[in-house]
Enzyme design. Structure first.
Site, PDB file in Angstrom:
ATOM      1  N   ASP A   1      11.135   3.913   5.218  1.00  9.64           N
ATOM      2  CA  ASP A   1      11.027   2.389   5.416  1.00  9.64           C
ATOM      3  C   ASP A   1      12.427   1.938   6.033  1.00  9.64           C
ATOM      4  O   ASP A   1      13.361   2.663   5.904  1.00  9.64           O
ATOM      5  CB  ASP A   1      10.847   1.922   4.036  1.00  9.64           C
ATOM      6  CG  ASP A   1       9.816   0.464   4.259  1.00  9.64           C
ATOM      7  OD1 ASP A   1      10.054  -0.119   5.223  1.00  9.64           O
ATOM      8  OD2 ASP A   1       8.840   0.424   3.379  1.00  9.64           O
TER       9      ASP A   1
ATOM     10  N   ASP B   1      13.248   3.017  11.206  1.00  7.84           N
ATOM     11  CA  ASP B   1      12.533   2.343  11.725  1.00  7.84           C
ATOM     12  C   ASP B   1      11.615   3.087  12.763  1.00  7.84           C
ATOM     13  O   ASP B   1      12.108   3.780  13.620  1.00  7.84           O
ATOM     14  CB  ASP B   1      13.589   1.382  12.705  1.00  7.84           C
ATOM     15  CG  ASP B   1      13.026   0.442  13.572  1.00  7.84           C
ATOM     16  OD1 ASP B   1      11.594   0.331  13.785  1.00  7.84           O
ATOM     17  OD2 ASP B   1      13.384  -0.533  14.307  1.00  7.84           O
ATOM     18  N   VAL B   2      10.389   2.985  12.440  1.00 13.14           N
ATOM     19  CA  VAL B   2       9.498   3.766  13.296  1.00 13.14           C
ATOM     20  C   VAL B   2       9.389   3.327  14.714  1.00 13.14           C
ATOM     21  O   VAL B   2       8.619   3.930  15.577  1.00 13.14           O
ATOM     22  CB  VAL B   2       8.051   3.665  12.702  1.00 13.14           C
ATOM     23  CG1 VAL B   2       8.028   4.200  11.196  1.00 13.14           C
ATOM     24  CG2 VAL B   2       7.461   2.402  12.676  1.00 13.14           C
TER      25      VAL B   2
ATOM     26  N   ILE C   1       0.758  -1.197  -0.018  1.00 11.33           N
ATOM     27  CA  ILE C   1       0.097  -0.020  -0.129  1.00 11.33           C
ATOM     28  C   ILE C   1       1.026   1.267   0.157  1.00 11.33           C
ATOM     29  O   ILE C   1       0.615   2.134  -0.845  1.00 11.33           O
ATOM     30  CB  ILE C   1      -0.801   0.086   1.230  1.00 11.33           C
ATOM     31  CG1 ILE C   1      -1.987  -1.155   1.104  1.00 11.33           C
ATOM     32  CG2 ILE C   1      -1.624   1.222   1.315  1.00 11.33           C
ATOM     33  CD1 ILE C   1      -2.841  -1.331   2.257  1.00 11.33           C
TER      34      ILE C   1
ATOM     35  N   ASN D   1       1.813   4.934   7.177  1.00 12.44           N
ATOM     36  CA  ASN D   1       1.319   3.689   6.746  1.00 12.44           C
ATOM     37  C   ASN D   1       2.190   2.341   7.156  1.00 12.44           C
ATOM     38  O   ASN D   1       1.571   1.374   6.895  1.00 12.44           O
ATOM     39  CB  ASN D   1       1.654   3.793   5.230  1.00 12.44           C
ATOM     40  CG  ASN D   1       1.118   2.241   4.518  1.00 12.44           C
ATOM     41  OD1 ASN D   1       0.023   1.876   4.405  1.00 12.44           O
ATOM     42  ND2 ASN D   1       2.406   1.642   4.291  1.00 12.44           N
TER      43      ASN D   1
ATOM     44  N   THR E   1      -9.516  -6.791   2.834  1.00 11.46           N
ATOM     45  CA  THR E   1      -8.183  -7.364   2.570  1.00 11.46           C
ATOM     46  C   THR E   1      -7.462  -6.933   1.179  1.00 11.46           C
ATOM     47  O   THR E   1      -8.199  -7.121   0.350  1.00 11.46           O
ATOM     48  CB  THR E   1      -8.402  -8.671   2.735  1.00 11.46           C
ATOM     49  OG1 THR E   1      -8.918  -9.171   3.862  1.00 11.46           O
ATOM     50  CG2 THR E   1      -7.242  -9.771   2.511  1.00 11.46           C
ATOM     51  N   VAL E   2      -6.156  -6.436   1.368  1.00  9.20           N
ATOM     52  CA  VAL E   2      -5.777  -5.831   0.263  1.00  9.20           C
ATOM     53  C   VAL E   2      -4.694  -6.741  -0.429  1.00  9.20           C
ATOM     54  O   VAL E   2      -3.987  -7.601   0.520  1.00  9.20           O
ATOM     55  CB  VAL E   2      -4.817  -4.364   0.684  1.00  9.20           C
ATOM     56  CG1 VAL E   2      -4.406  -4.065  -0.630  1.00  9.20           C
ATOM     57  CG2 VAL E   2      -6.019  -3.533   1.311  1.00  9.20           C
TER      58      VAL E   2
ATOM     59  N   TYR F   1      -3.885  -7.980  15.979  1.00 14.86           N
ATOM     60  CA  TYR F   1      -3.816  -7.028  14.842  1.00 14.86           C
ATOM     61  C   TYR F   1      -5.045  -6.071  14.891  1.00 14.86           C
ATOM     62  O   TYR F   1      -4.908  -4.910  14.676  1.00 14.86           O
ATOM     63  CB  TYR F   1      -3.798  -7.603  13.524  1.00 14.86           C
ATOM     64  CG  TYR F   1      -4.077  -6.938  12.255  1.00 14.86           C
ATOM     65  CD1 TYR F   1      -2.856  -6.123  11.970  1.00 14.86           C
ATOM     66  CD2 TYR F   1      -5.040  -6.433  11.693  1.00 14.86           C
ATOM     67  CE1 TYR F   1      -2.585  -5.316  10.771  1.00 14.86           C
ATOM     68  CE2 TYR F   1      -4.865  -5.667  10.298  1.00 14.86           C
ATOM     69  CZ  TYR F   1      -3.887  -5.018  10.048  1.00 14.86           C
ATOM     70  OH  TYR F   1      -3.700  -4.373   8.990  1.00 14.86           O
TER      71      TYR F   1
ATOM     72  N   LYS G   1      -5.234  -1.739  15.441  1.00 14.31           N
ATOM     73  CA  LYS G   1      -5.703  -1.022  14.308  1.00 14.31           C
ATOM     74  C   LYS G   1      -6.991  -0.224  15.039  1.00 14.31           C
ATOM     75  O   LYS G   1      -7.427   0.826  14.625  1.00 14.31           O
ATOM     76  CB  LYS G   1      -6.334  -1.765  12.998  1.00 14.31           C
ATOM     77  CG  LYS G   1      -5.076  -2.277  12.064  1.00 14.31           C
ATOM     78  CD  LYS G   1      -4.187  -1.296  11.765  1.00 14.31           C
ATOM     79  CE  LYS G   1      -3.180  -1.524  11.026  1.00 14.31           C
ATOM     80  NZ  LYS G   1      -2.287  -0.479  10.315  1.00 14.31           N
TER      81      LYS G   1
END
Length: 245
Positions: A38, A47-48, A19, A74, A171-172, A139, A143
């Site tokens: 990224d 690294d977030v 995405i 994202n 669902t992607v 998960y 979210k």
């Protein structure tokens, strides 16, 4: 016509694939200068989960491009299982990336966004935040937190001229879903099941999510804030009759 993001700078976390990559490409096509954050394969490696690295990357973007107008949070990781299937370490790892990561990058970007006349933050949420999906306890919790965080941030920053919204995909068809399907006993059957639970009968494409993100981030959506935009083939709200032979 002048592209809607002409002159604007956007950060996309997790933008090297899936995405995030589709979002980066879409925003670029609409005139934005895009900085991808990224873990690898990008100019701004970050690294977030590392606050020092996040602050350094955001500062580097601002110095390289002179401004930051849009932030797309994202970056995220998946998790499988019921509430009993993941230990404390895994819970903390996923929440650190999916929730605290959003806070870290937003916190670092806020001083720059406050100076933008078209500031916008878009968070990648999920249908898992609003619908009970099997084997997705951790998960879904992460979210759900992103959805609540989006609304709280929108309230906190609306007077500063910063819009905050989120996109909630179904669902992607991403590399992560591909790996998930590949580990199933019957990948074809699992793909068919994932497609069938979305009323339009297929997986969502990354490009479809990217279009929604671009709308939420666009200066043309100046009155849109604090919302969740579903891109889920109707999964969140439609209850079509079953197909019969």
């Amino acid at each position: 016509m002048t592209p809607e993001f002409d002159g604007l700078v956007a950060i996309v976390t997790g933008g090297a694939s899936g995405i995030g990559r589709a979002v980066a490409e879409e925003l670029t096509a609409r005139g934005a200068r895009v900085a991808v954050l990224d873990l690898k394969d990008t100019e701004f490696a970050c690294d977030v989960t590392d606050d020092v690295a996040v602050r350094a990357a955001v500062t580097a973007v601002a110095e390289a491009y002179g401004r930051i107008d849009v932030l797309v949070n994202n970056a995220g990781i998946g998790a499988l299982g019921t509430v009993a299937d993941n230990d404390d370490a895994e819970w903390l790892r996923v929440l650190d990336v999916n929730v605290v990561g959003v806070a870290r990058v937003s916190r670092a970007a806020l001083p720059h966004l406050r100076r933008s006349p078209h500031a916008a933050i878009v968070n990648t949420c999920s249908i898992a935040a609003t619908a009970g999906l099997p084997q997705r306890a951790l998960y879904s919790a992460s979210k759900g937190a992103v959805l609540a965080l989006t609304r709280a941030m929108a309230a906190d920053h609306i007077r500063e001229g910063i819009r905050v919204n989120c996109v909630t995909p179904g669902t992607v068809d991403t590399p992560w879903v591909g790996r998930l399907l590949g580990s199933a006993p019957d990948p074809q059957a699992e793909r068919a099941a994932l497609a069938a639970r979305q009323p339009h009968g297929r997986l969502v494409t990354p490009e479809e999510v990217a279009h929604a993100v671009a709308y939420l981030a666009s200066p043309r959506a100046g009155s849109t804030t604090g919302v969740e935009l579903a891109v889920d083939g109707g999964m969140s709200g439609l209850r079509p009759r079953p197909v019969t032979s």
